[in-house]
Design a protein around this motif. Structure first.
Motif, PDB file in Angstrom:
ATOM      1  N   ALA A 110       0.849  -1.195   0.000  1.00  0.00           N
ATOM      2  CA  ALA A 110       0.000   0.000   0.000  1.00  0.00           C
ATOM      3  C   ALA A 110       0.887   1.248   0.000  1.00  0.00           C
ATOM      4  O   ALA A 110       1.987   1.237   0.542  1.00  0.00           O
ATOM      5  CB  ALA A 110      -0.911   0.006   1.224  1.00  0.00           C
ATOM      6  N   SER A 111       0.400   2.303  -0.614  1.00  0.00           N
ATOM      7  CA  SER A 111       1.135   3.562  -0.687  1.00  0.00           C
ATOM      8  C   SER A 111       0.413   4.655   0.084  1.00  0.00           C
ATOM      9  O   SER A 111      -0.815   4.778  -0.002  1.00  0.00           O
ATOM     10  CB  SER A 111       1.268   4.018  -2.136  1.00  0.00           C
ATOM     11  N   VAL A 112       1.169   5.455   0.816  1.00  0.00           N
ATOM     12  CA  VAL A 112       0.620   6.633   1.479  1.00  0.00           C
ATOM     13  C   VAL A 112       0.754   7.775   0.472  1.00  0.00           C
ATOM     14  O   VAL A 112       1.858   8.193   0.144  1.00  0.00           O
ATOM     15  CB  VAL A 112       1.360   6.955   2.793  1.00  0.00           C
ATOM     16  N   VAL A 113      -0.395   8.239  -0.036  1.00  0.00           N
ATOM     17  CA  VAL A 113      -0.376   9.254  -1.086  1.00  0.00           C
ATOM     18  C   VAL A 113      -0.516  10.670  -0.544  1.00  0.00           C
ATOM     19  O   VAL A 113      -0.256  11.634  -1.250  1.00  0.00           O
ATOM     20  CB  VAL A 113      -1.452   8.972  -2.157  1.00  0.00           C
ATOM     21  N   ALA A 114      -0.919  10.794   0.720  1.00  0.00           N
ATOM     22  CA  ALA A 114      -1.034  12.117   1.343  1.00  0.00           C
ATOM     23  C   ALA A 114      -1.143  11.940   2.852  1.00  0.00           C
ATOM     24  O   ALA A 114      -1.502  10.871   3.343  1.00  0.00           O
ATOM     25  CB  ALA A 114      -2.257  12.871   0.825  1.00  0.00           C
ATOM     26  N   VAL A 115      -0.810  13.009   3.566  1.00  0.00           N
ATOM     27  CA  VAL A 115      -1.024  13.070   5.017  1.00  0.00           C
ATOM     28  C   VAL A 115      -1.805  14.354   5.274  1.00  0.00           C
ATOM     29  O   VAL A 115      -1.418  15.426   4.813  1.00  0.00           O
ATOM     30  CB  VAL A 115       0.307  13.080   5.802  1.00  0.00           C
ATOM     31  N   VAL A 116      -2.921  14.212   5.980  1.00  0.00           N
ATOM     32  CA  VAL A 116      -3.736  15.369   6.344  1.00  0.00           C
ATOM     33  C   VAL A 116      -3.451  15.682   7.804  1.00  0.00           C
ATOM     34  O   VAL A 116      -3.599  14.823   8.672  1.00  0.00           O
ATOM     35  CB  VAL A 116      -5.239  15.095   6.133  1.00  0.00           C
ATOM     36  N   ARG A 117      -3.022  16.914   8.047  1.00  0.00           N
ATOM     37  CA  ARG A 117      -2.678  17.349   9.405  1.00  0.00           C
ATOM     38  C   ARG A 117      -3.490  18.589   9.733  1.00  0.00           C
ATOM     39  O   ARG A 117      -3.319  19.632   9.113  1.00  0.00           O
ATOM     40  CB  ARG A 117      -1.191  17.654   9.485  1.00  0.00           C
ATOM     41  N   ARG A 118      -4.387  18.427  10.674  1.00  0.00           N
ATOM     42  CA  ARG A 118      -5.297  19.490  11.122  1.00  0.00           C
ATOM     43  C   ARG A 118      -5.986  20.150   9.942  1.00  0.00           C
ATOM     44  O   ARG A 118      -6.942  19.629   9.422  1.00  0.00           O
ATOM     45  CB  ARG A 118      -4.576  20.489  12.002  1.00  0.00           C
ATOM     46  N   THR A 119      -5.489  21.270   9.476  1.00  0.00           N
ATOM     47  CA  THR A 119      -6.170  21.991   8.396  1.00  0.00           C
ATOM     48  C   THR A 119      -5.377  22.019   7.106  1.00  0.00           C
ATOM     49  O   THR A 119      -5.731  22.733   6.184  1.00  0.00           O
ATOM     50  CB  THR A 119      -6.456  23.445   8.825  1.00  0.00           C
ATOM     51  N   SER A 120      -4.299  21.256   7.021  1.00  0.00           N
ATOM     52  CA  SER A 120      -3.516  21.268   5.786  1.00  0.00           C
ATOM     53  C   SER A 120      -3.240  19.846   5.306  1.00  0.00           C
ATOM     54  O   SER A 120      -3.197  18.909   6.099  1.00  0.00           O
ATOM     55  CB  SER A 120      -2.193  22.018   5.992  1.00  0.00           C
ATOM     56  N   ALA A 121      -3.054  19.721   3.999  1.00  0.00           N
ATOM     57  CA  ALA A 121      -2.741  18.425   3.405  1.00  0.00           C
ATOM     58  C   ALA A 121      -1.308  18.443   2.885  1.00  0.00           C
ATOM     59  O   ALA A 121      -0.818  19.473   2.422  1.00  0.00           O
ATOM     60  CB  ALA A 121      -3.704  18.130   2.269  1.00  0.00           C
ATOM     61  N   HIS A 122      -0.652  17.295   2.996  1.00  0.00           N
ATOM     62  CA  HIS A 122       0.714  17.139   2.518  1.00  0.00           C
ATOM     63  C   HIS A 122       0.704  16.012   1.483  1.00  0.00           C
ATOM     64  O   HIS A 122       0.811  14.844   1.840  1.00  0.00           O
ATOM     65  CB  HIS A 122       1.658  16.811   3.677  1.00  0.00           C
ATOM     66  N   PRO A 123       0.540  16.367   0.190  1.00  0.00           N
ATOM     67  CA  PRO A 123       0.502  15.325  -0.837  1.00  0.00           C
ATOM     68  C   PRO A 123       1.879  14.714  -1.073  1.00  0.00           C
ATOM     69  O   PRO A 123       2.901  15.383  -0.895  1.00  0.00           O
ATOM     70  CB  PRO A 123       0.011  16.064  -2.083  1.00  0.00           C
ATOM     71  N   SER A 124       1.890  13.451  -1.441  1.00  0.00           N
ATOM     72  CA  SER A 124       3.117  12.715  -1.776  1.00  0.00           C
ATOM     73  C   SER A 124       4.224  12.886  -0.737  1.00  0.00           C
ATOM     74  O   SER A 124       5.337  13.299  -1.064  1.00  0.00           O
ATOM     75  CB  SER A 124       3.636  13.163  -3.146  1.00  0.00           C
ATOM     76  N   PRO A 125       3.947  12.554   0.523  1.00  0.00           N
ATOM     77  CA  PRO A 125       4.989  12.729   1.545  1.00  0.00           C
ATOM     78  C   PRO A 125       6.141  11.759   1.304  1.00  0.00           C
ATOM     79  O   PRO A 125       5.939  10.606   0.913  1.00  0.00           O
ATOM     80  CB  PRO A 125       4.254  12.396   2.850  1.00  0.00           C
ATOM     81  N   GLY A 126       7.339  12.244   1.530  1.00  0.00           N
ATOM     82  CA  GLY A 126       8.524  11.405   1.373  1.00  0.00           C
ATOM     83  C   GLY A 126       8.771  10.571   2.614  1.00  0.00           C
ATOM     84  O   GLY A 126       8.110  10.740   3.642  1.00  0.00           O
ATOM     85  N   PRO A 127       9.746   9.676   2.552  1.00  0.00           N
ATOM     86  CA  PRO A 127      10.027   8.800   3.688  1.00  0.00           C
ATOM     87  C   PRO A 127      10.510   9.556   4.925  1.00  0.00           C
ATOM     88  O   PRO A 127      10.405   9.049   6.037  1.00  0.00           O
ATOM     89  CB  PRO A 127      11.097   7.851   3.168  1.00  0.00           C
ATOM     90  N   ASP A 128      11.009  10.783   4.758  1.00  0.00           N
ATOM     91  CA  ASP A 128      11.496  11.556   5.892  1.00  0.00           C
ATOM     92  C   ASP A 128      10.398  12.415   6.546  1.00  0.00           C
ATOM     93  O   ASP A 128      10.647  13.079   7.553  1.00  0.00           O
ATOM     94  CB  ASP A 128      12.667  12.443   5.466  1.00  0.00           C
ATOM     95  N   PHE A 129       9.159  12.387   6.010  1.00  0.00           N
ATOM     96  CA  PHE A 129       8.049  13.151   6.576  1.00  0.00           C
ATOM     97  C   PHE A 129       7.727  12.600   7.963  1.00  0.00           C
ATOM     98  O   PHE A 129       7.443  11.422   8.125  1.00  0.00           O
ATOM     99  CB  PHE A 129       6.817  13.061   5.669  1.00  0.00           C
ATOM    100  N   ARG A 130       7.783  13.461   8.990  1.00  0.00           N
ATOM    101  CA  ARG A 130       7.528  13.016  10.368  1.00  0.00           C
ATOM    102  C   ARG A 130       6.038  12.997  10.660  1.00  0.00           C
ATOM    103  O   ARG A 130       5.352  13.990  10.456  1.00  0.00           O
ATOM    104  CB  ARG A 130       8.228  13.919  11.369  1.00  0.00           C
TER     105      ARG A 130
END
Length: 156
Positions: A110-130
């Protein structure tokens, strides 16, 4: 139904909902990710009759119950893929750690295609995204792969 959004300086955001039948409830989303569901009378919105605190994963679960197929979800029916929103809960061993530590794609496919944090989205997060408690991972994969990723993120 009417929804009113109110910014609560230093606290977060309050969403007041009035149903067509005149019932009133609010959802308060704190800046630290805590959420409260409150019930109040229309003539006094400051006098909350009952408040229910919700952990991030509880809020996400309740949202899925209320609308199991949200409009903003990617529709992948019929081609063998699913899209799932996976919360990073307070018990997740990956809170505060890089996404790459999950080894999501390697272990589950499975692939993580985005991370949603509170009110913002982080598309295509890299492996270093905390990752942080309260984050919602948007994952795409087979049903088995996405379920396995949810178990990994939850620490099961």
């Amino acid at each position: 139904m009417g929804i009113r959004r109110t910014t609560l300086p230093g606290i977060g955001t309050q969403y007041d909902v009035t149903t067509r039948t005149g019932r009133n409830l609010s959802v308060v989303v704190h800046q630290d990710g805590r959420r409260f569901l409150g019930f109040y009378e229309a003539d006094d919105p400051d006098a909350c009759r009952m408040s229910v605190p919700l952990e991030a994963e509880e809020a996400a679960g309740l949202a899925r119950l209320l609308d199991p197929t949200p409009l903003e979800a990617v529709r992948t029916d019929g081609i063998g893929l699913v899209t799932e929103q996976i919360p990073v809960g307070s018990r997740s061993p990956y809170a505060g750690r890089p996404l790459g530590d999950t080894r999501a794609r390697t272990l589950t496919g499975a692939s993580v295609v985005a991370v949603v944090r509170r009110t913002s989205a982080h598309p295509s997060p890299g492996p270093d995204f905390r990752l942080a408690i309260g984050d919602i991972l948007v994952a795409v994969g087979t049903r088995e792969g996405v379920d396995a990723l949810a178990a990994i993120v939850a620490g099961s």
